[in-house]
Design an enzyme around this catalytic site. Sequence first.
Site, mmCIF file in Angstrom:
data_model
loop_
_atom_site.group_PDB
_atom_site.id
_atom_site.type_symbol
_atom_site.label_atom_id
_atom_site.label_comp_id
_atom_site.label_asym_id
_atom_site.label_seq_id
_atom_site.Cartn_x
_atom_site.Cartn_y
_atom_site.Cartn_z
ATOM 1 N N CYS A 120 0.815 -1.207 0.000
ATOM 2 C CA CYS A 120 0.000 0.000 0.000
ATOM 3 C C CYS A 120 0.859 1.273 0.000
ATOM 4 C CB CYS A 120 -0.863 0.013 1.241
ATOM 5 S SG CYS A 120 -1.605 -1.571 1.583
ATOM 6 N N ARG A 148 2.146 0.907 -6.092
ATOM 7 C CA ARG A 148 2.409 0.048 -4.923
ATOM 8 C C ARG A 148 1.193 -0.779 -4.525
ATOM 9 N NH1 ARG A 148 7.004 1.942 -1.904
ATOM 10 N NH2 ARG A 148 6.220 0.736 -0.182
ATOM 11 N N TRP A 177 -3.404 -2.438 -1.339
ATOM 12 C CA TRP A 177 -3.238 -3.775 -1.916
ATOM 13 C C TRP A 177 -3.746 -4.724 -0.830
ATOM 14 C CZ3 TRP A 177 -0.586 -8.358 -0.832
ATOM 15 C CH2 TRP A 177 -0.443 -9.239 -1.901
ATOM 16 N N ASN A 209 -0.128 0.287 6.372
ATOM 17 C CA ASN A 209 0.500 -0.593 5.397
ATOM 18 C C ASN A 209 1.154 -1.713 6.207
ATOM 19 O OD1 ASN A 209 1.952 -1.717 3.334
ATOM 20 N ND2 ASN A 209 3.376 0.004 3.082
ATOM 21 N N GLY A 210 0.920 -2.977 5.832
ATOM 22 C CA GLY A 210 1.540 -4.076 6.574
ATOM 23 C C GLY A 210 0.491 -5.046 7.097
ATOM 24 N N GLU A 249 12.650 -15.609 -16.378
ATOM 25 C CA GLU A 249 12.266 -14.201 -16.292
ATOM 26 C C GLU A 249 11.320 -13.827 -17.438
ATOM 27 O OE1 GLU A 249 12.262 -12.089 -14.105
ATOM 28 O OE2 GLU A 249 12.075 -10.171 -15.121
ATOM 29 N N LYS A 304 7.549 -12.419 -16.897
ATOM 30 C CA LYS A 304 7.043 -11.172 -17.499
ATOM 31 C C LYS A 304 5.726 -11.433 -18.221
ATOM 32 C CE LYS A 304 8.776 -9.002 -15.725
ATOM 33 N NZ LYS A 304 9.784 -9.064 -14.727
ATOM 34 N N GLU A 355 2.832 -12.245 -15.758
ATOM 35 C CA GLU A 355 2.453 -11.099 -14.913
ATOM 36 C C GLU A 355 1.554 -10.111 -15.645
ATOM 37 O OE1 GLU A 355 5.878 -9.711 -11.816
ATOM 38 O OE2 GLU A 355 6.462 -9.653 -13.911
ATOM 39 N N HIS A 397 10.997 -34.732 -19.803
ATOM 40 C CA HIS A 397 10.572 -35.320 -18.526
ATOM 41 C C HIS A 397 9.217 -34.775 -18.088
ATOM 42 C CE1 HIS A 397 14.395 -37.297 -18.205
ATOM 43 N NE2 HIS A 397 15.011 -36.140 -18.390
ATOM 44 N N LYS A 421 3.972 -3.692 -6.508
ATOM 45 C CA LYS A 421 5.385 -3.482 -6.811
ATOM 46 C C LYS A 421 6.281 -3.899 -5.653
ATOM 47 C CE LYS A 421 8.692 -1.874 -9.320
ATOM 48 N NZ LYS A 421 8.984 -2.771 -10.436
#
Length: 611
Positions: free
Chosen positions: A2, A27, A75, A100-101, A483, A487, A490, A506, A606
């Site tokens: 947040c 955020r 968030w 926040n938290g 990566e 991307k 996401e 496999h 983020k």
Amino acid sequence: MCGIVGAVAARDVTPILVEGLRRLEYRGYDSAGVALLTQSGQLDRRRAQGKVQQLADGIAQQPISGLRGIAHTRWATHGVPSERNAHPHFSEDQVALVHNGIIENHDELRSELRAKGYHFTSETDTEVVVHLVNECLKQSGSLLAAMQTAVKRLHGAYAIVAVAARDPDCVVAARMGCPVVVGHGDNENYVASDVQALLPVTRRFQFLEEGDVAEVRQSGIRIFDASGKPAERALRESTLSADSVERGEYAHYMLKEIYEQPRAIADTLAERITGKSVLEAAMGPKAQAILPRVRNVHIVACGTSYHAGLIARYYVEQGAKLPCTVEVASEYRYRDPVVPADTLFVAISQSGETADTLAALREARKLGYLATCAICNVPESSLVREADLTLMTRAGPEIGVASTKAFTTQLAALSLLGIVLARHNGMDAMTEAAFVKQIAHVPEIVEHTLKLEPQIKEWAKHFADKRHALFLGRGPTYPVALEGALKLKEISYIHAEAYPAGELKHGPLALVDADMPVIAVAPNNALLEKLKSNLQEVRARGGQLFVFADPNTGFKAEDGVEVMLMPEHIEAIQSPLVYTVPLQLLAYHVAVLRGTDVDQPRNLAKSVTVE
Ligand code: G6P
């Protein structure tokens, strides 16, 4: 997670708060709200589910104003995204609070506060804090004293900011585990979870330390440490410009940040390399005493930063010939790792505030490591403050939730660490000079690679209607494939997986058909022939191949095989940085075609400051 903003001024602070929220929106962005202490001394608020723009529209329709105020973009952790769960939360219309938290003992506190007659209207853990502060305020009459008493009861991680009708001249903030910064203006003062929120109004900041409580008044700011004693926190001038977080001509922050990579990598290398060697003093005053003693390396990180760690293993093991392990922080921190003598602990984090990475660093400090080292993009972050050695990436603020320039600058920084460790482990000066030259050349090669964008945009059309995609690489390009898959998933919401190509048979080969595009990362290295055989296995099953390859690898476009040639002469140390770029652009263009929210993908944030 947040974002938080607060302000105390002689003018209406609503515009400061809303602009601050816009700048922090990356955020967390599932709901937002502001609370103001109006000129008549009442608390009033506006909240909206969705983005800050929805909140701004609500305020335009139903204006609100006041000289003291707090604001929040959320968030969700406890409770679904909804207006009811959006902050600020109120207690009896006397205290408004944003948080926040995570408060771990919220159940116990809720029962206690219910018994005292407090009424709960949301599913959040935050609501217990606002009632607790209100309860303490009833005893003390001072918001500062109430906050100091209340936080003693909280278990967990938090940044909290509150305003109260009973003590109307201040905003009070507390920090434990989540960043808080106070800003000094001209006859007005501010608080936020990040300096970026306040850059349009001030450059002068103080960063709270763990346990600090700050009282922000129009006339000044007072900070107290966890024991309640006045605390001196250095006043720092930020060098960031207010427009360093503007999008400019780009359609999205992510695209802007992809294009900033040549500059960001060059900045990360600047003053740290001479024509021939790496200056280890870049890692702080203790580096020269510590780095020659390193015999092992343990790397810990989350998300994209973890992928940077996986690539760094090649720099450390193949380059420096030292054993190296890499692990996600949320696993490491609960694992009781065995630490061999003279092991360097390396934490990689763009933000320096990721809860698991920070907790891993704190755990590591108890485990007898030779030293801890942070590779980080935010100089004022907790990670940087707490590590023995630091190597800053100089990517500049990264706003797109999907990390791009932070990743490639991490790789640049990690390559320097690898070179220094190699030198101490016997690498000769000529070899070092050759590596330094290669790494110094990366910004230019990345610049060339960006020119592939029009072709990549064409390729994106093949993916836009797909539901799955498979990325393949071998050796150091396997983490590059990881990566690339991250991307794509996401920001386009296409299910994407990465496999080391040798592992294909496999399991994942069973998924391959004409509907499953397979992306291969194929530099000209010792594993090229092996990779080619693996790709044959895909073709034989009708899989559609999209190969990013060095020009001299012999790949040819044919039915079912698309080939995109990278710039010439990419050396092994350069290859992960350079091959990452087209994968970023591919994910970007697929997401644009699918019409998703590129910079703020659903459900993500983020900076993940909760466990
Ligand atoms: C979140 C972000 C990712 C990032 C990860 C680790 O998941 O969305 O982009 O890689 O956190 O963040 P850090 O700041 O520690 O690198």
